[in-house]
Motif scaffolding. Sequence first.
Motif, short mmCIF file in Angstrom:
data_model
loop_
_atom_site.label_atom_id
_atom_site.label_comp_id
_atom_site.label_asym_id
_atom_site.label_seq_id
_atom_site.Cartn_x
_atom_site.Cartn_y
_atom_site.Cartn_z
N PRO A 1 21.47 -24.64 -21.66
CA PRO A 1 21.87 -26.04 -21.46
C PRO A 1 22.97 -26.21 -20.42
O PRO A 1 22.96 -27.18 -19.65
N ASP A 2 23.93 -25.27 -20.37
CA ASP A 2 24.99 -25.35 -19.36
C ASP A 2 24.42 -25.18 -17.96
O ASP A 2 24.81 -25.90 -17.02
N ILE A 3 23.51 -24.21 -17.81
CA ILE A 3 22.88 -24.00 -16.50
C ILE A 3 22.05 -25.22 -16.11
O ILE A 3 22.09 -25.69 -14.96
N GLY A 4 21.28 -25.74 -17.07
CA GLY A 4 20.46 -26.91 -16.79
C GLY A 4 21.27 -28.12 -16.40
O GLY A 4 20.90 -28.87 -15.48
N SER A 5 22.40 -28.34 -17.09
CA SER A 5 23.27 -29.46 -16.76
C SER A 5 23.90 -29.31 -15.38
O SER A 5 24.03 -30.27 -14.63
N SER A 6 24.29 -28.08 -15.05
CA SER A 6 24.92 -27.82 -13.74
C SER A 6 23.95 -28.01 -12.59
O SER A 6 24.31 -28.53 -11.53
N LEU A 7 22.69 -27.59 -12.80
CA LEU A 7 21.69 -27.67 -11.73
C LEU A 7 20.87 -28.96 -11.79
O LEU A 7 20.01 -29.18 -10.92
N GLY A 8 21.10 -29.77 -12.81
CA GLY A 8 20.35 -31.02 -12.94
C GLY A 8 18.92 -30.82 -13.38
O GLY A 8 18.05 -31.65 -13.07
N ILE A 9 18.64 -29.72 -14.09
CA ILE A 9 17.29 -29.45 -14.58
C ILE A 9 17.20 -29.97 -16.01
O ILE A 9 17.72 -29.36 -16.95
#
Length: 287
Positions: free
Chosen positions: A129-137
């Motif tokens: 979730p952190d990666i997705g939020s950072s990359l807008g995925i």
Amino acid sequence: MQAKKDRAFLWMVVPAFILFFAFHTFPVLQGVFFSFTDYKGYGSWDFTGLKNYFNVFQDTRALSAYGFTFQFAIIATILVNIISIFIALGLNANIKFRKTLRATYFIPYILSVLIVSYIFRFIFTHVLPDIGSSLGIEAISTNILGNPDLAWIGIVILAVWQAAAFNTLLYLAGLATIDQQVYEAASIDGANAWQTFWKVTFPLVAPFFTINMVVAMKNFLMAFDQIVGLTGGGPGTSTESISLLIYTSGLGGGQFAYQSANAVIYFIVIVVISVFQLRVLERKEAK
């Protein structure tokens, strides 16, 4: 002299038989016996005949658990065999560090399922979730384990990742039995990579495919640790497997006899599915 050898072998077999009977066969027979009673795991009990067995087929929670277990097992079995056979083909090729890569791919299988499950839960809950939020995925920006419709995907990913190691090892053993002259003949006949795999490689490793399909299906139908570590059967009961239901309700829910009946039914289901797989796949091998 022969009599002494026979006695020596007997003394080696008898202790193993006693231990196996005491810790496996006797508890199984005890569970079958209590499945015909109203025993709660404590106190007195009375015989109820087949009442528990009939009630299982009317229990919506049990039927839901069967549905989830079959869905999970079928998808995971198909995926793990597809992934494993192509990993085995890659590892069987003449590449550098082939032996090192084989050892590396087997590591997931020797790790504790429960510990790996907690690690994957942290990944699904926080890391992705952190990666997705950072990359807008948006697809990975939320915790799928908290979604009743998506939580099963996380369990499939974990189960396939860990089971692929053992299946890959079996496929590698199968590929090692193929004579390289067969591939040379196929190459001379002008077969491309796909034709070589489908017409040559796959038919020759078909017995190993049969073993992998049966073993993988059986193991996935008995899934327990992965579910406990990832979701605990939740959200709600959306990822509750039969094994987990039998454990939680039978030992902690006062349904010992009822879940014993459920366990007997489930054992019969697994045996029937395994025999059916063997019959069908062995016929395919013969063709």
